[in-house]
Scaffold this active site. Structure first.
Site, mmCIF file in Angstrom:
data_model
loop_
_atom_site.group_PDB
_atom_site.id
_atom_site.type_symbol
_atom_site.label_atom_id
_atom_site.label_comp_id
_atom_site.label_asym_id
_atom_site.label_seq_id
_atom_site.Cartn_x
_atom_site.Cartn_y
_atom_site.Cartn_z
ATOM 1 N N GLN A 12 0.829 -1.203 0.000
ATOM 2 C CA GLN A 12 0.000 0.000 0.000
ATOM 3 C C GLN A 12 0.863 1.253 0.000
ATOM 4 O OE1 GLN A 12 -3.099 -1.759 3.109
ATOM 5 N NE2 GLN A 12 -3.618 0.331 2.605
ATOM 6 N N SER A 92 4.961 -6.387 2.543
ATOM 7 C CA SER A 92 3.643 -6.458 3.190
ATOM 8 C C SER A 92 2.622 -7.088 2.236
ATOM 9 C CB SER A 92 3.223 -5.055 3.636
ATOM 10 O OG SER A 92 2.043 -5.104 4.394
ATOM 11 N N LEU A 93 1.619 -6.331 1.825
ATOM 12 C CA LEU A 93 0.639 -6.829 0.861
ATOM 13 C C LEU A 93 1.331 -7.416 -0.370
ATOM 14 C CD1 LEU A 93 -2.210 -6.886 -0.570
ATOM 15 C CD2 LEU A 93 -1.581 -4.624 -1.430
ATOM 16 N N ARG A 117 -8.666 -9.531 4.050
ATOM 17 C CA ARG A 117 -7.560 -9.132 4.935
ATOM 18 C C ARG A 117 -7.659 -7.647 5.268
ATOM 19 N NH1 ARG A 117 -2.288 -6.937 3.631
ATOM 20 N NH2 ARG A 117 -0.586 -7.703 4.964
ATOM 21 N N HIS A 203 0.600 -4.398 10.931
ATOM 22 C CA HIS A 203 1.730 -5.243 11.347
ATOM 23 C C HIS A 203 2.071 -5.143 12.830
ATOM 24 C CE1 HIS A 203 2.471 -6.634 7.321
ATOM 25 N NE2 HIS A 203 2.408 -5.389 6.890
ATOM 26 N N GLN A 252 2.308 -12.731 9.420
ATOM 27 C CA GLN A 252 2.709 -11.470 8.782
ATOM 28 C C GLN A 252 1.740 -10.338 9.127
ATOM 29 O OE1 GLN A 252 1.269 -9.812 5.533
ATOM 30 N NE2 GLN A 252 3.059 -9.918 4.171
#
Length: 315
Positions: A12, A92-93, A117, A203, A252
Site C-alpha cells: 500500500q 507487506s501486501l 484481509r 503489522h 505477517q
C-alpha cells in the site's frame, strides 16, 4: 540472455488514479484487469483509471488494486522478455502479489483474500485509535529500544513494524504509544518521526484479531508449488508447504516486515539486479539504500519496462 534478477512487489502507498493508463490496450494488462473484475464482481479497471482517489485509497480497495496492478505489470514484463527471476518477495501486501506471480496462489483466490484481509485489519482497530510513524535517521535496533521504552512508560502498544532500509523504520501501535515513541526517538537522534496517513496500525500486535480472522479464511485457500522461491516478510525464509505458507501469511498480519533482511537474502541468492513490478519506485529506492551494489529498476509502464530490460542486458 538476461542477468540473474529478483522481482519485488510493492504494498500500500504506491497507488495512484490512472496508474495503468500508460499501458493502453496491452493484452496482458487488459486480461489481468478483466480477471480482477470477475474475481471481485466489480469494474476494477474503472476504479484504477478514474478513481476517485478517496475510493482508491480505502484500504479495502487499495489492497486488491495494488495486487492487480503488480500482477499486470509483471505479466507484461514476462510477456515482453520471457525472463524468469531467481527469487521474489513483496513488501507487506506485496507478498501476496509475489505468491501469485510465482503461481503459488491464483489471482482469482488472492483478490477476495486480500480484500478480506484489508477489511479485517480495518475493523480490528477503530479509525483514529491506532497510528503509524516513519522514523528516519536511526537504525532498527535503536527504534526497537525506543518503542520498548515508550511501551513501558505508557502501558500502550507500540512496536517497530517495517524495517524498510538501514535508516528508515516504521512504528505502529496505539496513537498515545506512537506519540510517546516519536518523542523518545527524536530525543535519541532521529532526524524525523512522521505520522503516516494510514487507517490502522498495520503489522502491530493490535492486528492480532484481524490475523485470527485471516487464519480461518486462509484454510479455504488452495496453495500450489511455486515456480520460483518467494522469501517471506516474517521469517525471511522460503516456505514450501501450503500449511507453512498459510502460517507465514497469518503471522505477517501482526508481525514486522523485515525488508532489509529480505533484500539481503535475495542478494545472497546471487542476484545483483532487482526489478520492482508495479506502480511507483519505493522498493527500487530502498534496494539501493540497503545495498549500494544492487542495481534496481521498476516496471510500471512500457517505457520503464524497456529500461528494466536494458538493465538486465536483454536488449
Amino acid at each position: 540472455m538476461t542477468a540473474p534478477f529478483a522481482v519485488v512487489f510493492p504494498g500500500q502507498g504506491s497507488q495512484a488514479v490512472g496508474m495503468l493508463d500508460a499501458w493502453g490496450d496491452h493484452p496482458e494488462v487488459r486480461q489481468t484487469l478483466e480477471e480482477a473484475s470477475a474475481a471481485l464482481g466489480e469494474d476494477i479497471a474503472a476504479l484504477i483509471h478514474a478513481g476517485p482517489k478517496e475510493q482508491l485509497d480505502l484500504t479495502t480497495n487499495t489492497q486488491p488494486v495494488m495486487l492487480t496492478a503488480g500482477i499486470a505489470c509483471w505479466r507484461a514484463f514476462v510477456a515482453e522478455t520471457g525472463a524468469v527471476p531467481v527469487a521474489a518477495a513483496g513488501h507487506s501486501l506485496g507478498e501476496y502479489t509475489a505468491l501469485v506471480a510465482a503461481g503459488a496462489l491464483s489471482l482469482a483466490d488472492a483478490l477476495p483474500l486480500v480484500r478480506f484481509r484489508a477489511q479485517a485489519m480495518q475493523e480490528a482497530v477503530p479509525v483514529g485509535v491506532g497510528a503509524m510513524y516513519a522514523v528516519l535517521g536511526l537504525d532498527g535496533d535503536a527504534v526497537r529500544a525506543g518503542c520498548a521504552q515508550a511501551a513501558a512508560e505508557t502501558g500502550e502498544a507500540i512496536e517497530a513494524v517495517n524495517f524498510n532500509d538501514p535508516k528508515q523504520t516504521v512504528i505502529a501501535g496505539s496513537k498515545a504509544g506512537a506519540i510517546k515513541a516519536a518523542e523518545i526517538l527524536k530525543a535519541a537522534g532521529a532526524k524525523r518521526a512522521l505520522p503516516l496517513p494510514v487507517s490502522a496500525p498495520f503489522h502491530s500486535s493490535l492486528m492480532k484479531p484481524a490475523a485470527e480472522r485471516l487464519k480461518e479464511r486462509l484454510t479455504a485457500v488452495e496453495f500450489k508449488a511455486a515456480a520460483f522461491p518467494v522469501i517471506n516478510n516474517i521469517d525471511v525464509a522460503v516456505t514450501d508447504s501450503a500449511d507453512a505458507l498459510r502460517d507465514a501469511l497469518y503471522r505477517q498480519a501482526f508481525g514486522p516486515v523485515r525488508w532489509v533482511e529480505v533484500v539481503q537474502a535475495l542478494k545472497a541468492r546471487g542476484v545483483n539486479h532487482i526489478i520492482e513490478a508495479g506502480p511507483g519506485k519505493v522498493l527500487t529506492g530502498m534496494a539501493k539504500r540497503i545495498d549500494a551494489e544492487l542495481q534496481a529498476a521498476c516496471v510500471f509502464d512500457p517505457a520503464s519496462l524497456a529500461e528494466a530490460r536494458a538493465l538486465l542486458g536483454g536488449g
